[in-house]
Design a protein around this motif. Structure first.
Motif, short mmCIF file in Angstrom:
data_model
loop_
_atom_site.label_atom_id
_atom_site.label_comp_id
_atom_site.label_asym_id
_atom_site.label_seq_id
_atom_site.Cartn_x
_atom_site.Cartn_y
_atom_site.Cartn_z
N TRP A 160 -2.55 10.52 -0.63
CA TRP A 160 -2.49 11.86 -1.20
C TRP A 160 -1.18 12.56 -0.81
CZ3 TRP A 160 -1.74 16.79 0.43
CH2 TRP A 160 -1.99 17.80 -0.51
N LEU A 161 -0.74 12.42 0.43
CA LEU A 161 0.49 13.07 0.86
C LEU A 161 1.69 12.58 0.06
CD1 LEU A 161 0.06 13.16 4.74
CD2 LEU A 161 0.30 15.15 3.24
N LEU A 162 1.76 11.27 -0.19
CA LEU A 162 2.88 10.77 -0.99
C LEU A 162 2.78 11.25 -2.43
CD1 LEU A 162 3.88 9.12 1.40
CD2 LEU A 162 4.32 7.25 -0.21
N GLN A 163 1.58 11.29 -2.97
CA GLN A 163 1.41 11.84 -4.31
C GLN A 163 1.86 13.30 -4.35
OE1 GLN A 163 -0.37 10.66 -7.41
NE2 GLN A 163 0.28 8.69 -6.61
N TYR A 164 1.51 14.06 -3.33
CA TYR A 164 1.91 15.46 -3.25
C TYR A 164 3.43 15.61 -3.20
CZ TYR A 164 2.21 20.27 -1.50
OH TYR A 164 2.52 21.60 -1.34
N LEU A 165 4.09 14.66 -2.56
CA LEU A 165 5.55 14.67 -2.50
C LEU A 165 6.19 14.12 -3.77
CD1 LEU A 165 6.24 13.54 1.19
CD2 LEU A 165 6.46 15.83 0.22
N GLY A 166 5.37 13.76 -4.75
CA GLY A 166 5.88 13.31 -6.02
C GLY A 166 6.13 11.82 -6.12
N HIS A 167 5.65 11.06 -5.12
CA HIS A 167 5.84 9.61 -5.12
C HIS A 167 4.62 8.95 -5.78
CE1 HIS A 167 7.82 5.96 -3.51
NE2 HIS A 167 6.59 5.48 -3.52
N GLU A 168 4.82 8.36 -6.93
CA GLU A 168 3.70 7.84 -7.72
C GLU A 168 3.42 6.37 -7.46
OE1 GLU A 168 4.36 8.80 -11.79
OE2 GLU A 168 4.09 10.96 -11.47
N LYS A 169 4.38 5.65 -6.89
CA LYS A 169 4.17 4.20 -6.68
C LYS A 169 3.57 3.94 -5.31
CE LYS A 169 7.34 1.37 -8.19
NZ LYS A 169 8.67 0.72 -8.41
N VAL A 170 2.44 4.59 -5.05
CA VAL A 170 1.72 4.39 -3.80
C VAL A 170 0.29 4.01 -4.13
CG1 VAL A 170 1.23 6.89 -3.64
CG2 VAL A 170 1.03 5.44 -1.61
N PHE A 171 -0.23 3.02 -3.40
CA PHE A 171 -1.55 2.47 -3.66
C PHE A 171 -2.29 2.28 -2.34
CE2 PHE A 171 1.44 1.19 -6.88
CZ PHE A 171 0.77 1.39 -8.07
N VAL A 172 -3.59 2.13 -2.45
CA VAL A 172 -4.43 1.86 -1.28
C VAL A 172 -4.89 0.42 -1.33
CG1 VAL A 172 -6.67 2.38 -0.21
CG2 VAL A 172 -5.19 4.24 -0.98
N LEU A 173 -4.81 -0.27 -0.20
CA LEU A 173 -5.32 -1.64 -0.10
C LEU A 173 -6.84 -1.59 -0.06
CD1 LEU A 173 -4.98 -4.70 0.29
CD2 LEU A 173 -4.84 -4.26 2.77
N ASP A 174 -7.47 -2.05 -1.10
CA ASP A 174 -8.93 -2.02 -1.18
C ASP A 174 -9.52 -2.95 -0.12
OD1 ASP A 174 -11.14 -0.88 -2.32
OD2 ASP A 174 -11.28 -2.28 -3.99
N GLY A 175 -10.43 -2.42 0.66
CA GLY A 175 -11.03 -3.21 1.73
C GLY A 175 -10.33 -3.05 3.06
N GLY A 176 -9.10 -2.57 3.03
CA GLY A 176 -8.36 -2.32 4.25
C GLY A 176 -8.13 -3.55 5.11
N LEU A 177 -7.85 -3.29 6.37
CA LEU A 177 -7.57 -4.39 7.30
C LEU A 177 -8.79 -5.27 7.51
CD1 LEU A 177 -5.34 -5.56 9.14
CD2 LEU A 177 -6.29 -4.19 11.00
N ARG A 178 -9.97 -4.68 7.43
CA ARG A 178 -11.19 -5.46 7.59
C ARG A 178 -11.28 -6.55 6.52
NH1 ARG A 178 -16.01 -1.82 6.79
NH2 ARG A 178 -15.05 -0.80 8.58
N GLY A 179 -11.06 -6.16 5.27
CA GLY A 179 -11.11 -7.13 4.18
C GLY A 179 -10.01 -8.17 4.30
N TRP A 180 -8.82 -7.72 4.73
CA TRP A 180 -7.69 -8.63 4.93
C TRP A 180 -8.03 -9.67 6.00
CZ3 TRP A 180 -2.85 -9.03 2.63
CH2 TRP A 180 -1.87 -9.76 3.32
N SER A 181 -8.61 -9.21 7.09
CA SER A 181 -8.96 -10.11 8.20
C SER A 181 -10.07 -11.08 7.80
CB SER A 181 -9.38 -9.30 9.43
OG SER A 181 -8.35 -8.45 9.86
N GLU A 182 -11.03 -10.57 7.05
CA GLU A 182 -12.13 -11.44 6.60
C GLU A 182 -11.63 -12.55 5.68
OE1 GLU A 182 -14.85 -8.65 4.92
OE2 GLU A 182 -15.71 -8.08 6.86
#
Length: 274
Positions: free
Chosen positions: A104-126
């Motif tokens: 949200w902070l990057l979106q607020y600063l006008g940066h649109e090429k920001v994404f969230v890693l679905d599942g986070g580190l837990r999913g990555w580790s699994e």
């Protein structure tokens, strides 16, 4: 609206011009996120701390996690090699709220090429994907903000909605039901909710750290007209961020975050509580 990437995509694109940001944090132990980053993180990831980087100093008003000092925040983005065109992937341990706050902070600063890693580190580790303790050294970039004021609601705006002076705007309380109802308040000095708000607990939009589908999110928010403006809040503007993402994923276009949230609302003695 595509707001997420999966671990398979990130694994394939780790060495391209992608910056990864680790936002792991524990509200119960503010040092835990950094300690866990130092032990293991996704290769190339830079650490951003909720309280030191993604929030400012707490004052009389503004809530428990106010907006950060943007000069300092942008300086850290630049040290992380992030400019206005860099693709950025944020993650946390899998809770979702801290990565969403960064998004949200990057979106607020006008940066649109920001994404969230679905599942986070837990999913990555699994997935048995690579982890490292190495802290990357990145070439400094230049980040030029372009503030998107349409994403932020202030107290006066929320007060007008709550008091009925503004129509066609829905207030969404993102906290768990017992806090929304005022039955329990483990953090803030007062219990209850902003008058007129409906309750959509933020964690109901996720399943084990993965965001539910746009269709499911649409069902969650089926009692809200997509044509209406929506303002989301929580206790301090952190756990409302996943609801912001969920609403966007469901196709809602006019969504704002009341970043000060309930902790800011109750700092004004004249504000009513329901």
């Amino acid at each position: 609206m595509n707001l997420f990437v999966d671990k398979e995509w990130l694994l394939k694109n780790l060495h391209d011009r992608v910056r990864v940001v680790d936002c792991s944090f524990s509200l119960a132990d503010p040092t835990k996120g950094r300690q866990e980053y130092d032990k293991n993180h996704i290769p190339g990831a830079i650490y951003f701390d909720l309280e030191k980087d993604l929030s400012g100093d707490v004052g009389e008003h503004g809530g428990r996690h106010p907006l950060p000092n943007f000069e300092e925040f942008i300086n850290k983005l630049e040290k992380a090699g992030i400019d206005s065109t860099t693709m950025v992937i944020a993650y946390d341990q899998g809770e979702g709220a801290f990565a969403a706050r960064f998004w949200w902070l990057l979106q607020y600063l006008g940066h649109e090429k920001v994404f969230v890693l679905d599942g986070g580190l837990r999913g990555w580790s699994e997935g048995n994907y690579p982890l490292t303790s190495e802290v990357p050294v990145l070439k400094k970039a230049t980040f030029k903000p372009n503030i998107n004021h349409d994403l932020l609601a202030n107290m006066e705006e929320v007060k007008a909605v709550s008091g009925g002076q503004v129509s066609n705007t829905i207030l969404v309380d993102s906290r768990e039901e017992k806090r929304y109802l005022g039955l329990e308040e483990p953090i803030d000095k007062k219990a209850g909710r902003i008058p007129g708000a409906i309750n959509k607990p933020w964690f109901e939009g996720l399943n084990a750290g993965y965001y539910k589908t746009a269709e499911v999110q649409n069902q969650r928010f089926s009692d809200i007209n997509p044509e209406n403006d929506v303002i989301v809040y929580c206790g301090s503007g952190v756990t409302a961020a996943p609801n912001f993402l969920a609403l966007k994923a469901a196709g809602f276009e006019k969504v704002k975050l009341y970043l000060g949230s309930f902790s800011d609302w109750i700092s004004y003695q004249e504000n009513k509580i329901e």
